[in-house]
Each structure stands twice: as structure tokens, then as C-alpha cells.
Design a protein around this motif. Sequence first.
Motif, PDB file in Angstrom:
ATOM      1  N   MET A 262      16.705   3.326   6.010  1.00 43.03           N
ATOM      2  CA  MET A 262      15.547   2.533   5.585  1.00 43.03           C
ATOM      3  C   MET A 262      14.303   3.078   6.246  1.00 43.03           C
ATOM      4  O   MET A 262      14.306   3.415   7.439  1.00 43.03           O
ATOM      5  CB  MET A 262      15.754   1.048   5.948  1.00 43.03           C
ATOM      6  N   GLN A 263      13.241   3.174   5.458  1.00 45.35           N
ATOM      7  CA  GLN A 263      11.923   3.499   5.988  1.00 45.35           C
ATOM      8  C   GLN A 263      11.006   2.312   5.672  1.00 45.35           C
ATOM      9  O   GLN A 263      10.932   1.869   4.524  1.00 45.35           O
ATOM     10  CB  GLN A 263      11.344   4.773   5.356  1.00 45.35           C
ATOM     11  N   ALA A 264      10.304   1.827   6.698  1.00 43.33           N
ATOM     12  CA  ALA A 264       9.517   0.605   6.515  1.00 43.33           C
ATOM     13  C   ALA A 264       8.222   0.686   7.303  1.00 43.33           C
ATOM     14  O   ALA A 264       8.139   1.378   8.326  1.00 43.33           O
ATOM     15  CB  ALA A 264      10.315  -0.621   6.957  1.00 43.33           C
TER      16      ALA A 264
ATOM     17  N   THR B 136       2.777   8.382   5.582  1.00 46.51           N
ATOM     18  CA  THR B 136       4.015   7.991   4.908  1.00 46.51           C
ATOM     19  C   THR B 136       4.724   9.204   4.331  1.00 46.51           C
ATOM     20  O   THR B 136       5.961   9.339   4.447  1.00 46.51           O
ATOM     21  CB  THR B 136       3.704   6.971   3.795  1.00 46.51           C
ATOM     22  N   GLU B 137       3.968  10.112   3.720  1.00 49.27           N
ATOM     23  CA  GLU B 137       4.575  11.320   3.152  1.00 49.27           C
ATOM     24  C   GLU B 137       5.277  12.149   4.220  1.00 49.27           C
ATOM     25  O   GLU B 137       6.393  12.649   4.014  1.00 49.27           O
ATOM     26  CB  GLU B 137       3.500  12.149   2.452  1.00 49.27           C
ATOM     27  N   ARG B 138       4.634  12.305   5.385  1.00 44.44           N
ATOM     28  CA  ARG B 138       5.258  13.111   6.441  1.00 44.44           C
ATOM     29  C   ARG B 138       6.511  12.421   6.989  1.00 44.44           C
ATOM     30  O   ARG B 138       7.512  13.079   7.277  1.00 44.44           O
ATOM     31  CB  ARG B 138       4.259  13.366   7.562  1.00 44.44           C
ATOM     32  N   LEU B 139       6.430  11.090   7.137  1.00 45.19           N
ATOM     33  CA  LEU B 139       7.603  10.377   7.647  1.00 45.19           C
ATOM     34  C   LEU B 139       8.768  10.480   6.670  1.00 45.19           C
ATOM     35  O   LEU B 139       9.921  10.673   7.068  1.00 45.19           O
ATOM     36  CB  LEU B 139       7.263   8.903   7.894  1.00 45.19           C
ATOM     37  N   LEU B 140       8.483  10.331   5.388  1.00 38.08           N
ATOM     38  CA  LEU B 140       9.550  10.428   4.393  1.00 38.08           C
ATOM     39  C   LEU B 140      10.135  11.835   4.370  1.00 38.08           C
ATOM     40  O   LEU B 140      11.344  12.016   4.153  1.00 38.08           O
ATOM     41  CB  LEU B 140       9.011  10.049   3.007  1.00 38.08           C
ATOM     42  N   GLY B 141       9.280  12.833   4.589  1.00 38.62           N
ATOM     43  CA  GLY B 141       9.795  14.202   4.635  1.00 38.62           C
ATOM     44  C   GLY B 141      10.681  14.440   5.829  1.00 38.62           C
ATOM     45  O   GLY B 141      11.714  15.129   5.728  1.00 38.62           O
ATOM     46  N   TRP B 142      10.341  13.829   6.977  1.00 36.02           N
ATOM     47  CA  TRP B 142      11.156  14.053   8.183  1.00 36.02           C
ATOM     48  C   TRP B 142      12.395  13.168   8.166  1.00 36.02           C
ATOM     49  O   TRP B 142      13.464  13.573   8.616  1.00 36.02           O
ATOM     50  CB  TRP B 142      10.314  13.758   9.435  1.00 36.02           C
ATOM     51  N   ALA B 143      12.258  11.906   7.681  1.00 32.32           N
ATOM     52  CA  ALA B 143      13.341  10.916   7.782  1.00 32.32           C
ATOM     53  C   ALA B 143      13.966  10.656   6.428  1.00 32.32           C
ATOM     54  O   ALA B 143      14.281   9.509   6.093  1.00 32.32           O
ATOM     55  CB  ALA B 143      12.812   9.618   8.379  1.00 32.32           C
TER      56      ALA B 143
ATOM     57  N   HIS C 104       0.812  -1.219   0.000  1.00 30.12           N
ATOM     58  CA  HIS C 104       0.000   0.000   0.000  1.00 30.12           C
ATOM     59  C   HIS C 104       0.846   1.270   0.000  1.00 30.12           C
ATOM     60  O   HIS C 104       0.622   2.179  -0.805  1.00 30.12           O
ATOM     61  CB  HIS C 104      -0.945   0.003   1.203  1.00 30.12           C
ATOM     62  N   THR C 105       1.836   1.322   0.880  1.00 27.74           N
ATOM     63  CA  THR C 105       2.616   2.557   1.015  1.00 27.74           C
ATOM     64  C   THR C 105       3.849   2.565   0.126  1.00 27.74           C
ATOM     65  O   THR C 105       4.429   3.628  -0.120  1.00 27.74           O
ATOM     66  CB  THR C 105       3.046   2.741   2.476  1.00 27.74           C
ATOM     67  N   GLY C 106       4.302   1.385  -0.329  1.00 27.90           N
ATOM     68  CA  GLY C 106       5.518   1.329  -1.118  1.00 27.90           C
ATOM     69  C   GLY C 106       6.780   1.301  -0.292  1.00 27.90           C
ATOM     70  O   GLY C 106       7.886   1.182  -0.831  1.00 27.90           O
ATOM     71  N   LEU C 107       6.660   1.413   1.040  1.00 24.34           N
ATOM     72  CA  LEU C 107       7.831   1.332   1.916  1.00 24.34           C
ATOM     73  C   LEU C 107       8.274  -0.125   2.043  1.00 24.34           C
ATOM     74  O   LEU C 107       7.572  -1.059   1.653  1.00 24.34           O
ATOM     75  CB  LEU C 107       7.486   1.894   3.301  1.00 24.34           C
ATOM     76  N   TYR C 108       9.476  -0.287   2.614  1.00 22.77           N
ATOM     77  CA  TYR C 108       9.925  -1.645   2.909  1.00 22.77           C
ATOM     78  C   TYR C 108       9.003  -2.271   3.956  1.00 22.77           C
ATOM     79  O   TYR C 108       8.355  -1.568   4.745  1.00 22.77           O
ATOM     80  CB  TYR C 108      11.366  -1.634   3.425  1.00 22.77           C
ATOM     81  N   ASN C 109       8.944  -3.631   3.960  1.00 19.11           N
ATOM     82  CA  ASN C 109       8.126  -4.323   4.954  1.00 19.11           C
ATOM     83  C   ASN C 109       9.013  -5.010   5.993  1.00 19.11           C
ATOM     84  O   ASN C 109      10.236  -4.829   6.001  1.00 19.11           O
ATOM     85  CB  ASN C 109       7.189  -5.327   4.280  1.00 19.11           C
ATOM     86  N   ARG C 110       8.396  -5.789   6.840  1.00 28.72           N
ATOM     87  CA  ARG C 110       9.121  -6.416   7.944  1.00 28.72           C
ATOM     88  C   ARG C 110      10.180  -7.388   7.436  1.00 28.72           C
ATOM     89  O   ARG C 110      11.268  -7.484   8.022  1.00 28.72           O
ATOM     90  CB  ARG C 110       8.138  -7.146   8.868  1.00 28.72           C
ATOM     91  N   ASN C 111       9.883  -8.132   6.353  1.00 27.13           N
ATOM     92  CA  ASN C 111      10.879  -9.062   5.816  1.00 27.13           C
ATOM     93  C   ASN C 111      12.147  -8.324   5.394  1.00 27.13           C
ATOM     94  O   ASN C 111      13.271  -8.777   5.662  1.00 27.13           O
ATOM     95  CB  ASN C 111      10.302  -9.794   4.606  1.00 27.13           C
ATOM     96  N   ALA C 112      11.966  -7.186   4.707  1.00 25.31           N
ATOM     97  CA  ALA C 112      13.131  -6.415   4.276  1.00 25.31           C
ATOM     98  C   ALA C 112      13.915  -5.895   5.473  1.00 25.31           C
ATOM     99  O   ALA C 112      15.156  -5.886   5.469  1.00 25.31           O
ATOM    100  CB  ALA C 112      12.682  -5.254   3.390  1.00 25.31           C
ATOM    101  N   VAL C 113      13.199  -5.461   6.510  1.00 25.41           N
ATOM    102  CA  VAL C 113      13.870  -4.959   7.712  1.00 25.41           C
ATOM    103  C   VAL C 113      14.686  -6.068   8.361  1.00 25.41           C
ATOM    104  O   VAL C 113      15.845  -5.859   8.764  1.00 25.41           O
ATOM    105  CB  VAL C 113      12.828  -4.399   8.703  1.00 25.41           C
ATOM    106  N   GLU C 114      14.094  -7.254   8.480  1.00 25.89           N
ATOM    107  CA  GLU C 114      14.805  -8.360   9.128  1.00 25.89           C
ATOM    108  C   GLU C 114      16.046  -8.754   8.331  1.00 25.89           C
ATOM    109  O   GLU C 114      17.099  -9.048   8.916  1.00 25.89           O
ATOM    110  CB  GLU C 114      13.855  -9.549   9.289  1.00 25.89           C
ATOM    111  N   GLN C 115      15.938  -8.786   7.005  1.00 26.66           N
ATOM    112  CA  GLN C 115      17.115  -9.094   6.190  1.00 26.66           C
ATOM    113  C   GLN C 115      18.200  -8.036   6.354  1.00 26.66           C
ATOM    114  O   GLN C 115      19.387  -8.364   6.468  1.00 26.66           O
ATOM    115  CB  GLN C 115      16.705  -9.204   4.712  1.00 26.66           C
ATOM    116  N   HIS C 116      17.788  -6.772   6.375  1.00 28.67           N
ATOM    117  CA  HIS C 116      18.765  -5.682   6.510  1.00 28.67           C
ATOM    118  C   HIS C 116      19.444  -5.722   7.884  1.00 28.67           C
ATOM    119  O   HIS C 116      20.681  -5.597   7.979  1.00 28.67           O
ATOM    120  CB  HIS C 116      18.060  -4.342   6.303  1.00 28.67           C
TER     121      HIS C 116
END
Length: 765
Positions: A417-419, A405-412, A353-365
Amino acid sequence: MLTSFRSRLIALLLGLLAMVQLGTAVAVLSSLKEDNYKQGVQAIDVAKNVFDLSLGSRADQLTKGVKILASDFAFKQAVATQETATIGSALANHGARIGADVSLLIAPDGKIIAATKELNIAQTVTRLVQSARRSGGAAINTMISFDGQAYQLVLVPIKAPNTVAWVGMAFLLDKKLAEQIKAVTGLDISFLGDTNGGQDFSGYSTLPERDKHDLFQEIQDVAGMSEKPQFTNADKYLSLSIHLTAKDQWGVLHLPYKPWLESYNRARNQLLWIFTGALALALLVGILLARNLTAPIERLVEFARQIGLVGSDAKAPAVTGEFCVLSNTMMSMQSSIALREEELTNRALHDLHTGLYNRNAVEQHLASMLPRENGCLVLVDIRHFKDLNNMLGFDNGDALLLSVTERLLGWASHAVMQARIAGDQFLLVFESEITPEQCHSLCACFDPVFIVEGSEVHLSVAVGILPFEETITSVNDAMRRLDITVDRAKEESAGFVFYQTGQDESHQRQLRIIGDLSTALESQQMFVVYQPKVGVAGKDCNEAEALVRWQHPELGFIPPDEFISLLEQAGNIQLLTHWVINRVLSQLKVWWRDGHRIRVAINLSAHDLVNEQLPKFIEQALKENELPVEALALEVTESAVMKDRNKVIQVLNGLQSLGVHLAIDDFGTGQSSLAYLRELPVNEVKIDRAFIQYIDTNKGDEFIVKASIELSHSLGFQVTAEGAENIEGVALLEHYQCDKIQGYYFSKPLMADDFLQWQQAFQPA
């Protein structure tokens, strides 16, 4: 096993050829064998006809010779004058001239007058003469049996002019006749007779002695051989029997079948060699043909295998015909698979939905970067998002997430990684630590309202920050500590909390407590203590409240408030409740058996009160312990009643129908005490210790207690005050006519034996 296409193709070709050749061979050999048999049968039939003709020709010759004797005048005169010597001499001489083995003269009545050989055939001859006389006196030609041997007998009448006697000549079917028939037909012949009730070669045979003996041992039913030729001597001869006399005298014709078998075997061997050669040739041709046919398939199979390899850029093989279409299809499939793999990889690592990374990507990273000392994880949890999602609808909820998501991407924007790792949680990974000021800034970026479908939505967040350190060695450690931190942030007014060393240990303690419950119940780490409930009117104590204590071998004493709340959260509280009920009833069984009529109250949790099987369990437990219902009381809290009021009241009604004494515990701390108190099927109200502890010094508490007692009495309830710790408070409770008092002023919770001693000492003399 045939697994490859090539081997199956070869097997198919060989199988088809083998079936065709086998069918052909069976048909040819069957036809050849049948033809051989038919020819043999025909040869035997011809020999039988020759045999019959030979016997007929011989009979004619014999009849002529006998008739000459019968017409001789001198012989007639000797018969008429009964000159025995002349008759005997004539019979012997004439029989010798025509080769007869037996000569005899027979009277008209069938009696033998003279014979050249002593034979026991009087009855047979008499029967033949009588039969000839009835038929007009013609000459007789027949087969008879003398001493188990076959004879050809000719009888001719002697007339002068009437029949005055019969002259007969008998000829043995001997080797001479057999050799004559063999010379004409080319078949061997045997004369088989009946001696002493069994078959025997009492005549002659042209067979070799060895074959003659084997034939005698093999033949069981000579009569059956007369209908159809049969194989004898291990298929060496094809034999047919011919019935000669009424006393089982047989002639057996033997066709040597070995030449026929040899011809059949030669044909069979030739077919076998042809069959073997054709299979070998077919195998060679099949291998060459299969290799040629399967070569394009093998190239396509290899291409398909290359397609299945990750990152493969294999090229399609150059093939023609139908395989070219398949090759093009596989090339299209290769492109589709590559696109699908790219899409699946993207979906596996990104939130749809948001296009951000998900939990699987976070765990791999995180797995690739831990452990490390610098950087941090920031978990942003949107408070009450589930309620907002239900209120706004899922479409509007999704739109709200996109705005977040837009506000988080603007701040971070500087985050590694944003997920989005859960429905209402976002994770930010930084390579450097962030300051409290930055955390304030992160929380503040959610202060402006969000506009969703023209409506203003205010969001608040809880932020947990986990700085990296060497002790965080796994993704599980990091995520567990981050969850603990964000849970604490939900309780803080600032909205964000940094992880502090030791918080994880507290969480591990909670998990340990939940996990050790079963062991604690089995190993008696848990035990029950009893706190007296003193009756004000009679200054006596016949009741107690059962309380659970846990002495852990490693964690030490665990307060009831701590482990009970944890067990309620984990859903294990019913296990503890059943254990307490069984333990208390076992103790009550001992007390009531010894005459101590004590009623013990047990506390129930909210999870217990929504269990519709609880009344049946209580009833069964009382029966098993042989206790009356008066021995047990149950206490429930107001908050437990409010969990599911309708179901709880239904369960309480079931308990009261059993006669169980019910009490409302911690009265006055709930939000709906007065509104629902009249609806509850209870017998007793327990005022919470928070109002009793300082009743002697706090007028507000005193007024509340007084009003609660009066209200409860007006509704017909008994009142128990818990937490009385001094004589002044006890005096006020007695003044306001409280029914029962419980607290450290009288006694702390005691073990079962100590409670009984205290109760006996407390009773008035």
C-alpha cells in the motif's frame, strides 16, 4: 397513530363521509325538532282561541239568563219594595235554572243587598258597578276571584225606568268547563290560583293526579309561560298559561308532547342506523379502494427500500400512469446513488489530490492485518514542506506533491500500500522488512531536484521505519510508534531511523508527566525550594530564587528541565506558574510577618510573558497576601523575550509599573542579547552558569563574564552570576564587581525552613 398512507386515505374517506352525514343529520333533526315545536305551538294557539271562544259563548248565555231575571216585573217590584224574602227566593231559583254558583243583588252605589253565598267581594263589586255607571250602565262580563278561585261574573242593571239595582250571577271555572274545552281542543287544561301567597291548583285540572303534582312542583314562573309555550313535566307537555283575573288566576293549556317526541326519536334512530350503515359500507369500500390505489405505491416503497440497501440490484416494479414516471425517476436515482456511493467510497479511502490511499484506508488495512511478525511500515516526512508550500503557492505545492508521488511509486512499486496520511507525510506498507541500504536508496531518490514552474526545488526527507512485531496489536500503537520514530529521524543526519524498543515507553512517560500535573499540584508531589543569592558588597543574603521540584510516586524524581519543557509544549505551563506564585507568596507572607524581609525571584516562561493579564494577577496576589511589591522578583529568559517581543515588552512594562523587580535570566545564551538589552524594562542581568562554572580555568569565559558585567553596569543593571562552585570563581566575580552570586559554593536549593536557618547562620555577627 395513522402512519401509513393506506390508513390515512381510509381515514380521509371516512372522515369526509362522517362530516357530510353528520351535517345532514344535524340539519334534518334540527328541522324536524323545530317543525314539531312549531306545530305544537300552533295547536296550543288554536286551543287558546277555542278557550277564549268558549268563555265568550258562555258569557253570552249567562248574560241572556241574567237579563231575563232583570226584566221580570215581579222581581222588579220586589226590588222596588225591598221584599228581602222574595228577592232571595228569586235569586236562588233563577240562579239554579241557569246553573249559577253565586247570585247577588247590588244597590246602585255598589253595596250588596242580597247574595246566595257569603263572599268577601264587596270592594270588587262596588268598583265594577261604579265603572259600569260611568260607562252608561251597560251589562258587565268579567272574571273575578272568590276565595282563590276563578269565577265568571255577569252584572245586568234593573231599570224602572232608572237603574234601581244590579243583579249578578257568578259561575265557577270548574271541571265541567275544563272537560268541555278538552273535548273540543284535545288539550288538557288546569286552573291555577293564588292561595296564601303561593301558586296552587285551587281550581280544576284534567291532568292525571301524578302529572298535576309534578306540574305544581315544576312551575316557578307561571306568568312567563303566557308569552311563549314552555316544556313541563320533563318535556311531557308543552304548556301555555292564560291570565284570567287581576288576582293571579290562571288557566294553563297542556299539549301532550310525548307523541311528538316519539316521532322525533324514531327519525333520529333511523338516521343513526343509516349513518352507521353508510360508515360501514364506506369503510369496506375505502379499504378496497385504498388497497387498489396504494398497491403501486407499496411496490415503489419496497423498491426504494431495496435501493437503500448496500449492494442491492433491485429491479423497478411494473407500474402504469403517473407511477411509471416515478418508477423511472427512482431507477435513475438508483444509478446515481450507485455512482455516488462508488465515488464516496473512493474519496473516503483515497487522497483526492495524489490518488493514493488516505489515512482511513491505512487504518482499515492495518486493523485487518495486526498483529503480525513480518513486514514493516515506512513513514516518509517531507522536511519544511509547509514553508515551501507558502513560498511556492498552493498550486505549485500541489504540483510538487504529484512529483513526489511519482518518485515514491517508482521506488515502492512492490509495496502492499502507498498512502498519503498527512499534508507532508507518505506511508508505505511492506510485507517484508527493508534494509538500511534500501532506506539510503529511498532517501537518495529525493536528491535530484524537482522542477516546479521552471524553478529548481530541493527536498529532504525524514524516514521512520517500524518493523512489525507481536506487541503491536492496534493501529493506534503502530501509528504512535511510527510518529515517534520519524521525529527522531528528523534529528539524525542519515535521514532515517528504525524504531527501537523503549522509545514508545519514553513517549508514554512524557504523556504521563503532562497528564499528572493537576494531580501533582493538588497532592503536593510538587514543592518549592529556595536557592540563596548572596550580595557581594555586604556579604549578606536577603534574596533567593524559587525552584520547583517534582517527586512522582511512580516515576520518581522528575528533573525540572524535563517537565517544564513538556508543560510548555502542552500549553499547561501557566497552571504551574500560578501555583508557584501563590505558593511562594504564601511563604513570603509568613517570613515578612515574622520580620524576615526576603525577596524571592520566580521564573516565568514564554507562555506567561504573552499573557496580558499577568500584571493584574501579580497585583491581586500581592494584595491578598498583604505583601509589598519589594518582596517579589521575576526572572525571564532571552528566548522567552524573543517569542513575541512587542507583547512581552508590553507585559514587562506593566509589571515594572507595579514596581516588580525584573531580571534577564541565562544572559549570553541568546542570539540578540546586546541588540535588545537596552530596550527591555528590566533591573537585573543574570549571567548563565555556562560562563561561570569554569571561569577560574577558562580565560575565554573569564573575558566574557568581565565584559558582560561592565556592559550591564554601563546600562544601569545589577548583575548576578549563577553557578559559582568554588572559591576561585567567587574571588574573580568579586574582583570584577559582580553584585550577587548564586551557586553551590554557598548553598544548594533548600526547603523554606532550611533556607531560613541557613540565612540566619550566614548573616555576619
